[in-house]
Design a protein around this motif. Structure first.
Motif, mmCIF file in Angstrom:
data_model
loop_
_atom_site.group_PDB
_atom_site.id
_atom_site.type_symbol
_atom_site.label_atom_id
_atom_site.label_comp_id
_atom_site.label_asym_id
_atom_site.label_seq_id
_atom_site.Cartn_x
_atom_site.Cartn_y
_atom_site.Cartn_z
ATOM 1 N N VAL A 40 0.847 -1.188 0.000
ATOM 2 C CA VAL A 40 0.000 0.000 0.000
ATOM 3 C C VAL A 40 0.885 1.241 0.000
ATOM 4 N N LEU A 41 0.646 2.086 -0.982
ATOM 5 C CA LEU A 41 1.346 3.365 -1.070
ATOM 6 C C LEU A 41 0.454 4.439 -0.473
ATOM 7 N N PRO A 42 1.023 5.352 0.293
ATOM 8 C CA PRO A 42 0.193 6.442 0.808
ATOM 9 C C PRO A 42 -0.246 7.343 -0.342
ATOM 10 N N SER A 43 -1.463 7.851 -0.250
ATOM 11 C CA SER A 43 -1.938 8.755 -1.300
ATOM 12 C C SER A 43 -1.219 10.086 -1.179
ATOM 13 N N GLU A 64 2.115 5.857 -12.156
ATOM 14 C CA GLU A 64 3.562 5.652 -12.233
ATOM 15 C C GLU A 64 4.108 5.097 -10.922
ATOM 16 N N ARG A 65 3.639 5.653 -9.801
ATOM 17 C CA ARG A 65 4.076 5.170 -8.490
ATOM 18 C C ARG A 65 3.667 3.710 -8.299
ATOM 19 N N ALA A 66 2.450 3.358 -8.721
ATOM 20 C CA ALA A 66 1.970 1.978 -8.585
ATOM 21 C C ALA A 66 2.803 1.022 -9.438
ATOM 22 N N LYS A 71 7.056 -3.278 -9.440
ATOM 23 C CA LYS A 71 8.400 -3.791 -9.746
ATOM 24 C C LYS A 71 9.167 -4.058 -8.462
ATOM 25 N N ALA A 72 9.045 -3.165 -7.487
ATOM 26 C CA ALA A 72 9.730 -3.350 -6.202
ATOM 27 C C ALA A 72 9.176 -4.564 -5.470
ATOM 28 N N LEU A 73 7.857 -4.763 -5.508
ATOM 29 C CA LEU A 73 7.248 -5.932 -4.867
ATOM 30 C C LEU A 73 7.718 -7.212 -5.543
ATOM 31 N N GLU A 74 7.766 -7.217 -6.854
ATOM 32 C CA GLU A 74 8.257 -8.394 -7.582
ATOM 33 C C GLU A 74 9.711 -8.686 -7.214
ATOM 34 N N ILE A 91 -1.013 -3.699 -5.820
ATOM 35 C CA ILE A 91 -0.596 -2.421 -5.245
ATOM 36 C C ILE A 91 -1.854 -1.589 -5.038
ATOM 37 N N SER A 92 -1.974 -1.005 -3.864
ATOM 38 C CA SER A 92 -3.087 -0.097 -3.568
ATOM 39 C C SER A 92 -2.523 1.239 -3.126
ATOM 40 N N ILE A 93 -3.349 2.249 -3.227
ATOM 41 C CA ILE A 93 -2.958 3.579 -2.780
ATOM 42 C C ILE A 93 -4.013 4.071 -1.797
ATOM 43 N N GLY A 94 -3.553 4.465 -0.616
ATOM 44 C CA GLY A 94 -4.471 4.962 0.407
ATOM 45 C C GLY A 94 -3.935 4.699 1.791
#
Length: 145
Positions: A40-43, A64-66, A71-74, A91-94
């Motif tokens: 999870v990426l912060p918004s 782009e961030r997702a 790629k980083a998760l892989e 990947i989620s954002i929030g």
């Protein structure tokens, strides 16, 4: 034993991720569960305010961030000893807590494996995200330190 396991991964926690993955590999040997890895990426709005959300570029930057996060998760999972057919990545954002709990319900997870680090006195023995997941999850939670 477990059919669907949700594993939130913090892309900035290499040491903790190694421990989490080790436990998940062991759990995967107990059957052939679906393993759902979620980062999870912060918004952007959490950092810069809601006015950023109305800018057209904010959606492009999120995509782009997702893509970079995927790629980083892989990369984190490249040496995992679990069959590819069992693995799902998202990947989620929030808000981490909200995204993790929502995804757990969406996939009907029967276990969440979450890492915990750097607790403060306000969260006692667990980090704030892990603590919130333990408190609010509707399924079993396995906390890895």
């Amino acid at each position: 034993m477990y059919k669907k396991i949700l594993v939130p991964i913090d892309l900035l926690e290499d040491d903790l991720n190694e421990k989490i993955i080790s436990h998940v590999e062991s759990l995967a040997k107990l059957g052939t569960p679906e393993i759902h890895f979620l980062s999870v990426l912060p918004s952007v709005e959490l950092f810069f305010g809601i006015e950023v959300a109305i800018l057209p570029e904010s959606h492009k930057n999120s995509a782009e961030r997702a893509a970079l996060a995927m790629k980083a998760l892989e990369e984190v999972l490249k040496d995992i000893k679990i069959a590819d057919k069992q693995i799902n990545c998202k990947i989620s954002i929030g808000s981490a807590k909200d995204e993790i709990l929502d995804y757990a319900e969406e996939i009907n997870a029967d276990l969440i494996v979450v890492g915990s680090h750097h607790p403060s006195t306000s969260t006692y023995l667990l980090g704030s995200t892990a603590s919130a997941i333990v408190r609010h999850a509707k399924t079993s939670v396995f906390v890895v330190r």
